[in-house]
Design an enzyme around this catalytic site. Structure first.
Site, PDB file in Angstrom:
ATOM      1  N   HIS A 167       1.002  -1.026   0.174  1.00 42.63           N
ATOM      2  CA  HIS A 167      -0.069  -0.047  -0.008  1.00 42.63           C
ATOM      3  C   HIS A 167       0.820   1.132  -0.071  1.00 42.63           C
ATOM      4  O   HIS A 167       0.392   2.346   0.451  1.00 42.63           O
ATOM      5  CB  HIS A 167      -0.947  -0.001   1.160  1.00 42.63           C
ATOM      6  CG  HIS A 167      -1.636  -1.196   1.448  1.00 42.63           C
ATOM      7  ND1 HIS A 167      -2.612  -1.736   0.372  1.00 42.63           N
ATOM      8  CD2 HIS A 167      -1.649  -2.087   2.498  1.00 42.63           C
ATOM      9  CE1 HIS A 167      -3.098  -2.772   0.917  1.00 42.63           C
ATOM     10  NE2 HIS A 167      -2.626  -3.132   1.794  1.00 42.63           N
ATOM     11  N   HIS A 197      -7.213  -4.541  -1.042  1.00 43.50           N
ATOM     12  CA  HIS A 197      -6.405  -6.145  -1.287  1.00 43.50           C
ATOM     13  C   HIS A 197      -7.295  -6.685  -2.261  1.00 43.50           C
ATOM     14  O   HIS A 197      -6.898  -8.040  -2.523  1.00 43.50           O
ATOM     15  CB  HIS A 197      -6.386  -7.004   0.107  1.00 43.50           C
ATOM     16  CG  HIS A 197      -5.839  -6.286   1.326  1.00 43.50           C
ATOM     17  ND1 HIS A 197      -6.981  -5.710   2.205  1.00 43.50           N
ATOM     18  CD2 HIS A 197      -4.789  -5.885   1.619  1.00 43.50           C
ATOM     19  CE1 HIS A 197      -6.177  -5.190   3.082  1.00 43.50           C
ATOM     20  NE2 HIS A 197      -4.792  -5.383   2.896  1.00 43.50           N
TER      21      HIS A 197
END
Lengths: 333, 333
Positions: free
Chosen positions: A57, A219
């Protein structure tokens, strides 16, 4: 799988090594267990902020370690929670005697491991307050999640609480501000393409050439619906309407508007999205007082974006504006 | 074509509108002709810097308008030169009486149009010095180019010359520093995927699932060779070796190392690349004194990276470190 990496199993380690070389003026990286702390940690008498989660991320969270933001970040493997051991060692490394706030995104593994780390830290006489971020309005429960997922508001909470800690506010105050940010922030994301987790080597999900996924998780968890590709104007409406109606944001509110790239969407498109968001929010009577536009909470190379709105008050605005000096976010210094 | 846009023909306009909304504290955007100037332009007595080129490389150039960097940027359509009219109007809008430096990437259309704009500006008694950036070591000539292409060093030249202008240096001095940066900087890029120009709707070139292109141009122009995918370590060697041997960089040199994403490559991979670059340059006896890592000169959503090395001296280092306040690059203020 087309990636600029060496062995898939070494991506996180080598990326951290790269960051350690690049930013030694701002951060120190510890290996085994992996965590990153600001170069001047611990700071005596200052509340410390620790966050962390799966890698993939970036720049969140490691890129947000430094003056005015996080004291430490714990990177797990890609899309995998860090361990309690990482969180405990990071907590000990940054505690300056005034206590530590754990900023935890609402994913089951992160919650469990941060709880365990907090318990162990308390046994060593470190005060810990945990705040859970669960701002994603897309779905109520999700893969890996009881309740809403923690997404874009996390970036804003780390900046705002980091500024509050820098000002010398107490553990309770900093944790309360973090709760206020969470309760005032809402996010929804979408994807045009899947990402590929290096160790998997294949797309996390399949999307047709003419499809997008609205409400995607960071995700690649399923969102609300798959539908045909739509113009930016319509994408903005389908992301912003559920956000505005959820809080709800009301006519006259001042907001921070955060348009985030999932990683593979370039800046030129984010500004098209932002332009449509400005018009949409004007129609709702909301005033954008601050903005953040760029790739800040990504999902590897996924193409797509998320929109986060945070309702501002004078204190939050002033904390947002305060100086910050991290690899990923910097101003005022 | 999967993009977050409305009509392909409106991408540049709407992206500029978005930037105008987002950054009104830093820049003003003029439409018809399109150009962006810093909010406080013109600044009396300061040399002004104007750059520009086709859109699709954001944040370059518009994201670099502001204190300590560019006074104006002229965005063309995607991968298309801006017109002399844009350049002339931007030059007039920022001239503060001390002259204007045009920073021009070496592409035939940019060169011709900036020359015409400079001639027209001189007729209006504005002093103009043009400096051409041609730092790409991949190929000698290319599509749209006589001689080497102008790529990553442009970002560094804009930052360094912007600082020199801010210090009150003369037109000749700022232009000379720009020439020094160009002669001290070398770049080479590579791609894992093509980008798609919105108006074309199809990939600019085709690459197999197991192929990469070494020496790619920022518009997808052919590079040196196509070859099988390779690990980061090998990619770094194949980009850095031609750079180091071209200048040549020599044992003991201090360099600024710039690892750039072509747009679709996420930060986690750039740090893997940077880590391998550190080791490669150590082996050559070069010292990385400064670095820049991120998407700064992009090719829409192309996956890939470029490496730029700039040989530093004390003056260039100090100008690099000077404060800058733009939408895309900010520190010290």
């Amino acid at each position: 799988m087309k990636k600029l990496i060496n062995r898939p199993e070494d991506v996180v380690l080598e990326s951290l090594q790269g960051a350690a070389h690049a930013h030694s003026d701002l951060v120190r990286v510890n290996f085994d267990p992996h965590y990153m702390v600001r170069a001047d940690a611990p700071i005596s008498g200052k509340v410390a902020l620790v966050s962390g989660g799966g890698s993939g991320h970036e720049p969140m969270h490691g890129g947000f370690v430094g003056m005015g933001m996080l004291d430490a970040a714990c990177p797990g493997e890609v899309f995998t929670s860090p361990t309690p051991d990482q969180m405990l060692e990071a907590t000990k490394a940054v505690d300056g005697g005034a206590g530590v706030v754990h900023i935890v995104k609402n994913y089951t593994g992160d919650i469990l491991n941060f709880e365990m780390a907090a318990d162990l830290a308390k046994e060593e006489s470190i005060q810990v307050e945990a705040v859970v971020i669960d701002d994603d309005v897309a779905v109520k429960d999700s893969l890996y999640t009881a309740g809403r997922r923690g997404v874009g508001t996390t970036v804003l909470a780390e900046k705002i609480c980091g500024a509050a800690a820098e000002q010398g506010r107490s553990l309770k105050d900093v944790a309360d501000i973090c709760r206020t940010v969470n309760s005032s922030g809402r996010t929804m994301g979408m994807a045009l393409t899947s990402c590929i987790v290096p160790s998997a080597g294949e797309p996390t999900f399949q999307l047709g050439d003419d499809e997008m996924e609205i409400g995607i998780g960071i995700h690649g968890e399923p969102g609300r619906e798959r539908s045909a590709l739509a113009p930016s104007k319509e994408v903005v409406e389908r992301l912003a309407e559920p956000i505005v109606s959820d809080l709800p944001f009301e006519r006259g509110d001042e907001v921070l508007a955060f348009v985030n790239s999932m990683g593979g969407t370039p800046l030129i498109e984010l500004y098209v999205i932002y332009n449509d968001l400005v018009r949409y929010l004007e129609g709702k009577g909301l005033k954008i007082a601050r903005n953040l536009i760029g790739p800040y909470i990504t999902s590897l190379e996924m193409a797509g974006c998320s929109i986060t709105l945070l309702k501002l008050d004078d204190d939050l605005t002033s904390l947002w504006d305060a100086p910050v000096k991290t690899p990923g976010l910097r101003w005022g210094v």
